[in-house]
Structure formats: C-alpha cells, structure tokens
Design an enzyme around this catalytic site. Structure first.
Site, PDB file in Angstrom:
ATOM      1  N   VAL A   1      16.792   7.333  61.293  1.00  0.00           N
ATOM      2  CA  VAL A   1      15.745   8.333  61.089  1.00  0.00           C
ATOM      3  C   VAL A   1      16.231   9.386  60.086  1.00  0.00           C
ATOM      4  O   VAL A   1      17.366   9.851  60.188  1.00  0.00           O
ATOM      5  CB  VAL A   1      15.404   9.003  62.433  1.00  0.00           C
ATOM      6  CG1 VAL A   1      14.297  10.028  62.273  1.00  0.00           C
ATOM      7  CG2 VAL A   1      15.028   7.954  63.473  1.00  0.00           C
TER       8      VAL A   1
ATOM      9  N   ALA B   1      14.767   9.009  52.338  1.00  0.00           N
ATOM     10  CA  ALA B   1      15.037   7.983  53.354  1.00  0.00           C
ATOM     11  C   ALA B   1      16.532   7.797  53.538  1.00  0.00           C
ATOM     12  O   ALA B   1      17.335   8.213  52.700  1.00  0.00           O
ATOM     13  CB  ALA B   1      14.405   6.660  52.955  1.00  0.00           C
ATOM     14  N   ASN B   2      16.912   7.172  54.640  1.00  0.00           N
ATOM     15  CA  ASN B   2      18.282   6.712  54.862  1.00  0.00           C
ATOM     16  C   ASN B   2      18.360   5.239  54.524  1.00  0.00           C
ATOM     17  O   ASN B   2      17.349   4.541  54.538  1.00  0.00           O
ATOM     18  CB  ASN B   2      18.644   6.854  56.338  1.00  0.00           C
ATOM     19  CG  ASN B   2      18.938   8.271  56.742  1.00  0.00           C
ATOM     20  OD1 ASN B   2      18.911   9.191  55.932  1.00  0.00           O
ATOM     21  ND2 ASN B   2      19.202   8.461  58.005  1.00  0.00           N
ATOM     22  N   ARG B   3      19.544   4.748  54.304  1.00  0.00           N
ATOM     23  CA  ARG B   3      19.764   3.320  54.133  1.00  0.00           C
ATOM     24  C   ARG B   3      19.617   2.635  55.474  1.00  0.00           C
ATOM     25  O   ARG B   3      20.278   2.996  56.435  1.00  0.00           O
ATOM     26  CB  ARG B   3      21.207   3.075  53.721  1.00  0.00           C
ATOM     27  CG  ARG B   3      21.500   3.221  52.293  1.00  0.00           C
ATOM     28  CD  ARG B   3      22.963   2.840  52.094  1.00  0.00           C
ATOM     29  NE  ARG B   3      23.508   3.531  50.941  1.00  0.00           N
ATOM     30  CZ  ARG B   3      23.290   3.154  49.697  1.00  0.00           C
ATOM     31  NH1 ARG B   3      22.562   2.094  49.435  1.00  0.00           N
ATOM     32  NH2 ARG B   3      23.804   3.840  48.698  1.00  0.00           N
ATOM     33  N   SER B   4      18.776   1.635  55.556  1.00  0.00           N
ATOM     34  CA  SER B   4      18.683   0.826  56.763  1.00  0.00           C
ATOM     35  C   SER B   4      17.884  -0.423  56.474  1.00  0.00           C
ATOM     36  O   SER B   4      16.789  -0.345  55.922  1.00  0.00           O
ATOM     37  CB  SER B   4      17.993   1.611  57.887  1.00  0.00           C
ATOM     38  OG  SER B   4      17.714   0.764  58.974  1.00  0.00           O
TER      39      SER B   4
END
Ligand code: C5P
Length: 223
Positions: free
Chosen positions: A96, A29-32
């Site tokens: 994304v 995942a990405n940081r968000s």
C-alpha cells in the site's frame, strides 16, 4: 471426498500495489507484482476457504474460485476489506502506498515551459493492516501482515507486529540483491509472538511454495 481443512472459514487477502492519482495520468505507487498475495488467495481457496481477494492494479490472472475486488487507491482498498468482513482470516500482502497527494488535480498538470515545478503536497493513507487489527468486534480472529525489510529483518518485523496489532508477520528480506521484487522466489520468517525462539524460517522457494506453507500453518492454527 473428505471435507477441506478450511471449509467454512472466510478469508480476505490484499494484494498488489495501490495507485494514488496525482492527476488523471500520473500516480504514486510502490513496487509490487501481486504474485505473493495472489498465491496466498489461491492456496486458501484450494484449502476450502471462502476467499475475497482485494487487489490493486496487477497484470496477473484472477485466482480460481476466489471473489476478486479490484481497487486503485488505499482508501478504496480499506473500504473493500471492511466490506468483506466479518472474516476468520485476514492476510495483508498488498504494498500500500503510504502517502497520496493531498489534492488530486482534476486536469493533467502541464509542463508549460516556465520552469515552475509542481509541489506535491502529500497526505497519509490509512494503514489497512493496523486498522483491521484494531477493529474491535469485527476483527478477524487471525490477522497476518508482511514486513519487507532490508536489514535486521526479524527484529524490525517483531516491532512491526506489536505496533500494528496483528497476530503474525511474514518478514522478508527485500535488499536489492535478493531479487524478491517481481521475482518468483521468496524467503521468509514467520513471527508469531514476542519469543524469537519461536520464529520459523521458510527457506528460499517459490512464492507458491511460501503460500502453501502459510496455508498449512493457518490450518494448524485452527485445528
Ligand atoms: O508499515 P509497513 O508498510 O512496512 O507494513 C507492511 C504491512 O502493512 C503489510 O502487511 C502491508 O500490506 C500492510 N500495510 C497496510 N496498509 C498500509 C501500509 C501497510 O495494510 N497503508
């Protein structure tokens, strides 16, 4: 009461990260946090738009008066966005994941003590912003993306706008010392064309404030 400025307009907003499963218990995942995307969905709904928010996994409450579609992966996010078309406005604020695992393991990968480390093979995810920006007849009239940059913010964002084919880019500086990730504040540049002289700078303020500024700019665009 007076009609709301975006009454009759349909909007789709992406927000949050995507989770790309490695096996049933692990993901990429990405940081968000989803704070900026959710705030934009709320602002557009408050202005009278009919909003579908396509959100990856976040811990935020659903915005009020918005249809929320929850997804996990980039492929599911793209499908949900396409399902929400036609729309007048698309705002892609999601972080994304660029890659997913090429083969998701059906069972948890075991650390068996042999010292053998799994080799993750990656595959490229669809680019949702680019896909809908280049979707021909079903393309929303106003497509807005984000660019998180750590240097040469407006320059890189302008190139991104051209590459993706979107109309506007909101560019923010996410260098580690800015605290933008997960924080409540944001500072952005609006890039709406090739002319750098037309760039707008929205000073450091709450993500709700940035959402309001974007919404006001969208209202101006349609008036
Ligand atoms: O290419 P990059 O990730 O820097 O572009 C950021 C913009 O593109 C954001 O608006 C993001 O929501 C969107 N994006 C997307 N699908 C991807 C990657 C990025 O919609 N697979």
């Amino acid at each position: 009461s007076a009609p709301k400025p975006l009454a009759g307009k349909k909007a789709v907003v992406t927000s949050g990260p995507t989770h790309e499963p490695i096996d049933p218990v692990r993901y990429i995942a990405n940081r968000s946090s989803g704070k900026q995307g959710h705030a934009i969905a709320q602002a557009l709904a408050n202005a009278g738009a009919e909003v579908t928010l396509v959100s990856g996994p976040v811990t935020l409450p659903d915005p009020v008066g918005v249809t929320v579609v929850r997804v996990e992966t980039a492929r599911d996010m793209l499908a949900a966005v396409q399902n929400a078309l036609p729309a007048d406005i698309a705002v892609c604020a999601a972080a994304v994941a660029d890659w997913r695992t090429a083969d998701e393991a059906g069972q948890k990968l075991k650390k068996d003590g042999s010292g053998i480390i799994p080799d993750l093979k990656l595959a490229e995810n669809p680019d949702i912003l680019a896909t809908i920006s280049q979707s021909g007849a079903s393309r929303p009239g106003l497509v807005i993306g984000f660019a998180a940059e750590t240097e040469k913010v407006t320059e890189h964002a302008r190139a991104k706008r051209a590459r993706k084919g979107c109309d506007w880019i909101l560019a923010n500086d996410v260098a580690p010392d800015t605290g933008t990730f997960g924080g409540d504040l944001n500072e952005v540049f609006l890039i709406s064309g090739d002319d750098a002289g037309a760039d707008e700078h929205w000073s450091r303020q709450s993500k709700t404030g940035i959402a309001g500024a974007l919404c006001a700019r969208i209202i101006k665009h349609f008036s």
